[in-house]
Structures are given as structure tokens and as C-alpha cells.
Design a protein around this motif. Structure first.
Motif, PDB file in Angstrom:
ATOM      1  N   PHE A   9      53.687  50.450  56.061  1.00  0.00           N
ATOM      2  CA  PHE A   9      52.485  50.087  55.345  1.00  0.00           C
ATOM      3  C   PHE A   9      51.430  49.581  56.387  1.00  0.00           C
ATOM      4  O   PHE A   9      51.590  49.132  57.240  1.00  0.00           O
ATOM      5  CB  PHE A   9      52.748  48.974  54.497  1.00  0.00           C
ATOM      6  N   ASP A  10      50.252  49.790  55.884  1.00  0.00           N
ATOM      7  CA  ASP A  10      48.884  49.199  56.687  1.00  0.00           C
ATOM      8  C   ASP A  10      48.609  47.834  56.386  1.00  0.00           C
ATOM      9  O   ASP A  10      48.015  47.369  57.390  1.00  0.00           O
ATOM     10  CB  ASP A  10      47.925  50.126  55.996  1.00  0.00           C
ATOM     11  N   ASP A  11      49.047  47.462  55.299  1.00  0.00           N
ATOM     12  CA  ASP A  11      48.585  46.063  55.207  1.00  0.00           C
ATOM     13  C   ASP A  11      49.463  45.379  53.987  1.00  0.00           C
ATOM     14  O   ASP A  11      50.178  45.930  53.265  1.00  0.00           O
ATOM     15  CB  ASP A  11      47.179  45.472  54.776  1.00  0.00           C
ATOM     16  N   VAL A  12      49.391  44.162  53.924  1.00  0.00           N
ATOM     17  CA  VAL A  12      50.352  43.131  53.101  1.00  0.00           C
ATOM     18  C   VAL A  12      48.888  42.269  52.356  1.00  0.00           C
ATOM     19  O   VAL A  12      48.371  41.486  53.313  1.00  0.00           O
ATOM     20  CB  VAL A  12      51.367  42.399  53.693  1.00  0.00           C
ATOM     21  N   TRP A  13      49.091  42.089  51.252  1.00  0.00           N
ATOM     22  CA  TRP A  13      48.117  41.408  50.411  1.00  0.00           C
ATOM     23  C   TRP A  13      48.994  40.427  49.446  1.00  0.00           C
ATOM     24  O   TRP A  13      49.734  40.649  48.932  1.00  0.00           O
ATOM     25  CB  TRP A  13      47.182  41.731  49.764  1.00  0.00           C
ATOM     26  N   VAL A  14      48.568  38.918  49.488  1.00  0.00           N
ATOM     27  CA  VAL A  14      49.498  38.005  48.847  1.00  0.00           C
ATOM     28  C   VAL A  14      48.453  37.429  47.650  1.00  0.00           C
ATOM     29  O   VAL A  14      47.195  37.046  48.044  1.00  0.00           O
ATOM     30  CB  VAL A  14      49.845  36.968  49.601  1.00  0.00           C
ATOM     31  N   ALA A  15      49.014  37.401  46.551  1.00  0.00           N
ATOM     32  CA  ALA A  15      48.080  36.686  45.388  1.00  0.00           C
ATOM     33  C   ALA A  15      48.225  35.149  45.268  1.00  0.00           C
ATOM     34  O   ALA A  15      49.272  34.665  46.004  1.00  0.00           O
ATOM     35  CB  ALA A  15      48.775  37.264  43.868  1.00  0.00           C
ATOM     36  N   GLU A  16      47.348  34.528  44.469  1.00  0.00           N
ATOM     37  CA  GLU A  16      47.236  33.004  44.488  1.00  0.00           C
ATOM     38  C   GLU A  16      47.524  32.479  42.908  1.00  0.00           C
ATOM     39  O   GLU A  16      46.512  33.179  42.114  1.00  0.00           O
ATOM     40  CB  GLU A  16      46.142  32.490  45.179  1.00  0.00           C
ATOM     41  N   HIS A  17      48.447  31.824  42.515  1.00  0.00           N
ATOM     42  CA  HIS A  17      48.171  31.033  41.220  1.00  0.00           C
ATOM     43  C   HIS A  17      48.625  29.793  41.315  1.00  0.00           C
ATOM     44  O   HIS A  17      49.415  29.455  42.107  1.00  0.00           O
ATOM     45  CB  HIS A  17      49.471  32.077  40.488  1.00  0.00           C
ATOM     46  N   HIS A  18      48.163  29.077  40.236  1.00  0.00           N
ATOM     47  CA  HIS A  18      48.436  27.590  40.344  1.00  0.00           C
ATOM     48  C   HIS A  18      49.174  27.294  38.824  1.00  0.00           C
ATOM     49  O   HIS A  18      48.853  27.837  37.749  1.00  0.00           O
ATOM     50  CB  HIS A  18      47.121  26.803  40.348  1.00  0.00           C
ATOM     51  N   PHE A  19      50.148  26.252  39.095  1.00  0.00           N
ATOM     52  CA  PHE A  19      50.792  25.915  37.820  1.00  0.00           C
ATOM     53  C   PHE A  19      51.451  26.387  36.927  1.00  0.00           C
ATOM     54  O   PHE A  19      51.282  26.343  35.715  1.00  0.00           O
ATOM     55  CB  PHE A  19      49.632  24.747  37.099  1.00  0.00           C
TER      56      PHE A  19
END
Length: 333
Positions: free
Chosen positions: A40-50
């Protein structure tokens, strides 16, 4: 549109029922490492709260860890929720990661929603609405490093020297999550590529790209491969509602206005229809078709749909071995 596709992994660290936070987050890291090994060329991570929908409350923190755990792939946030942080603080973190990673960091930002996060972090509901453009403009100024001052309605402070200076000129790459015509217009006005979500079909994404007029956009898609199409779709239709049900219900409005979450079974059916869920042949055909229809040649594959660590890692390896090389060859031909 370029002749080759850029293909990344999109990691939610999804809180499937019955899995501990330690298991979910360890699996997220292992999946990022496996994605690099799989090509894979890149890795992206999501953000969530609570909420259990995603168990990463700070995408930039996780991105920093993943940059240390990898050596080749770019690592980005998809997205850092700009409405709940100070723009200059986020810029400082992004500049730091840009420097220490040798330019491998990517910053995706979004406005988020009218959620209780705004109350908990004390930023206020206006940061999602009229205040978002002011936040974004301050972030973009700060990302260039050097002296920054503000005299706006929401941010006002004397000149400060923001650093470290960016390694990547003029600043680390930025994409803006877009779900509405207003967001699309803001991205176009600021010269930012769009990040388009997995809930939208090809026609909608193509219209956003046409109206924006720029390039470098990124699209999110679900990808899961098995030996048969029926097997892949049956697996996700069994697993995704278990996660989506409690996960989607976790979005709580700050104004307490009642909301009806998406039906998890209907949403799963939609995702299976829209995306690369089937055999490796199906995945190659669907992803190539999507790039041709939308004009977006950078796609992030949500690979965690099975909710099982071993299956997720196998999915990543199969995508790397049986889909990515053929997809790139097809696009270059």
C-alpha cells in the motif's frame, strides 16, 4: 487523472462488540504495518470521540505512532476534527510529524458534526458552522511556520513564532473532508483537495470533483476479498451491522435534538453495493471503474470490515498480492 492509482489503507480502529480496546488498537497498528508490507502507498487513521464507532480519539497521535512503526508509507489523519482543537496547536503537531517523519505525514481535517464533543472540549457549536472557515484559514497560515497572529472573531492573539518549520514546502499536504456543496466550495476556494467518504456513490463523487475543478482528491471505499463474491458479501453483512448499530448510535448532538441513526443493515447493504466486496477480480474491476467514473485516482480502502484481526490481516495481504498490482497495471496500460 494520472496513469497510476495511489492506494492506501483507511483504519477506523472499529470497536466491534466483544473486543477490548487493547485488541482493537493493537490490531490497528498491526494492520498498518501489514499494509506497508503488502505494498500500500499510505495509511490513514480516523478520529472519533466518546463512541465505539472508532476507538482512536486523536488521529494525529496515532499517526505519529504509525510513522514510527513504519518506514516507507505516508501516514495521514482521516480526519483530525478541526472543530474540537485549536488550529495552531494542531499545526504544531503536524509540523513536528512532518519533520521527524522525513515528510511522510499527511493532514486530513474536517469540521465534524454538532456533537457533544464541542461541549466537552469547550469549543462551542459555532466552530462547526460559520466558525469553521476561520479555523481552517488559521490552520493553513500556521502550517507554513514562522510568525502568526490572529485578530478574528474566534481567535485573537499577538504574534507567535510557530515551529518547527515545515520540511515539506510550503506546508505538509492537507486534504479537507467534504460532504456538502458548502464544504466543496470551501475546499475549492482554499485550493485544497477533497476527501470523499465511503457513503457516497460514483455519481455524487464525480459531481463534486467536476464542481471543485481541482485535482489530488482522495476517495474512501470499502474493500474485502474472498474466494467468492457471495462469501465476501455474506461475511460483511454478518459483521458490519454488529459494529454499525451501536457505533452509529454513539453520535450525540450537543443540542439534544433527536436524531435517527442510519439503519445498520441498510447501510451495510449500501456499502456492499457501492464498493469492492467480492473476489479479487471483482475488486480490481470495481476500483478501476470507480476511478474512471469519478476522476479520483487516490483511494483509501477500509479493510477492517470483518471485525476479526486474522481476517483483516489476510484481507490486507490478499489485496496487496491479488488486487493492487493488477489495478496499477490496468491503469498504466
Amino acid at each position: 487523472m494520472s496513469e497510476t492509482m495511489r492506494i492506501g489503507a483507511f483504519l477506523l480502529a472499529a470497536g466491534f462488540p466483544g473486543r477490548s480496546d487493547a485488541d482493537v488498537l493493537d490490531s490497528c497498528v498491526a494492520t498498518a504495518v501489514a499494509a506497508e508490507e503488502a505494498g500500500f502507498d499510505d495509511v490513514w487513521v480516523a478520529e472519533h470521540h466518546f463512541m465505539s464507532y472508532g476507538r482512536v480519539p486523536s488521529a494525529v497521535t496515532m499517526a505519529g505512532y504509525l510513522l514510527g512503526a513504519t518506514s516507507r508509507v505516508a501516514v495521514g489523519t482521516a480526519v483530525s476534527v478541526l472543530s474540537t482543537v485549536h488550529p495552531v496547536a494542531l499545526a504544531e503537531q503536524a509540523l513536528l510529524l512532518d519533520q521527524v517523519s522525513g515528510g511522510r505525514f499527511r493532514l486530513g481535517v474536517g469540521r465534524g458534526g454538532p456533537w457533544v464533543d464541542l461541549e466537552a472540549f469547550g469549543t462551542g457549536a459555532d466552530r462547526v458552522g460559520d466558525g469553521f472557515a476561520e479555523s481552517l484559514d488559521l490552520l493553513l497560515r500556521a502550517l507554513r511556520g514562522g510568525p502568526v497572529a490572529a485578530s478574528g472573531e474566534r481567535f485573537a492573539f499577538r504574534e507567535v513564532d510557530v515551529g518547527p518549520v515545515p520540511r515539506t514546502a510550503p506546508h505538509p499536504p492537507v486534504v479537507l473532508a467534504v460532504t456538502s456543496p458548502q464544504g466543496r466550495a470551501l475546499a475549492a476556494a482554499r485550493g485544497l483537495p477533497m476527501l470523499l467518504g465511503m457513503h457516497a456513490g460514483d455519481a455524487e463523487k464525480a459531481e463534486f470533483v467536476r464542481a471543485h475543478g481541482g485535482a489530488g482528491h482522495v476517495s474512501v471505499a470499502v474493500a474485502h476479498v474472498e474466494d467468492t463474491r457471495a462469501g465476501a458479501q455474506a461475511l460483511l453483512r454478518a459483521s458490519l451491522p454488529r459494529w454499525l448499530g451501536p457505533g452509529l448510535a454513539g453520535y450525540r448532538r450537543v443540542d439534544d435534538v433527536p436524531r435517527r441513526p442510519r439503519d445498520p443493515v441498510e447501510y451495510t447493504d449500501l456499502l456492499c453495493r457501492l464498493h469492492a466486496v467480492g473476489t479479487p477480480d471483482d475488486a480490481v474491476a470495481r476500483l478501476a471503474e470507480g476511478a474512471a467514473r469519478t476522476g479520483v485516482d487516490h483511494v483509501l480502502l477500509m479493510v477492517e470490515g470483518s471485525g476479526d484481526r486474522a481476517r483483516v490481516l489476510d484481507n490486507v495481504r490478499r489485496l496487496g498480492a491479488e488486487v493492487l498490482p493488477r489495478l496499477r497495471a490496468t491503469r498504466a496500460a
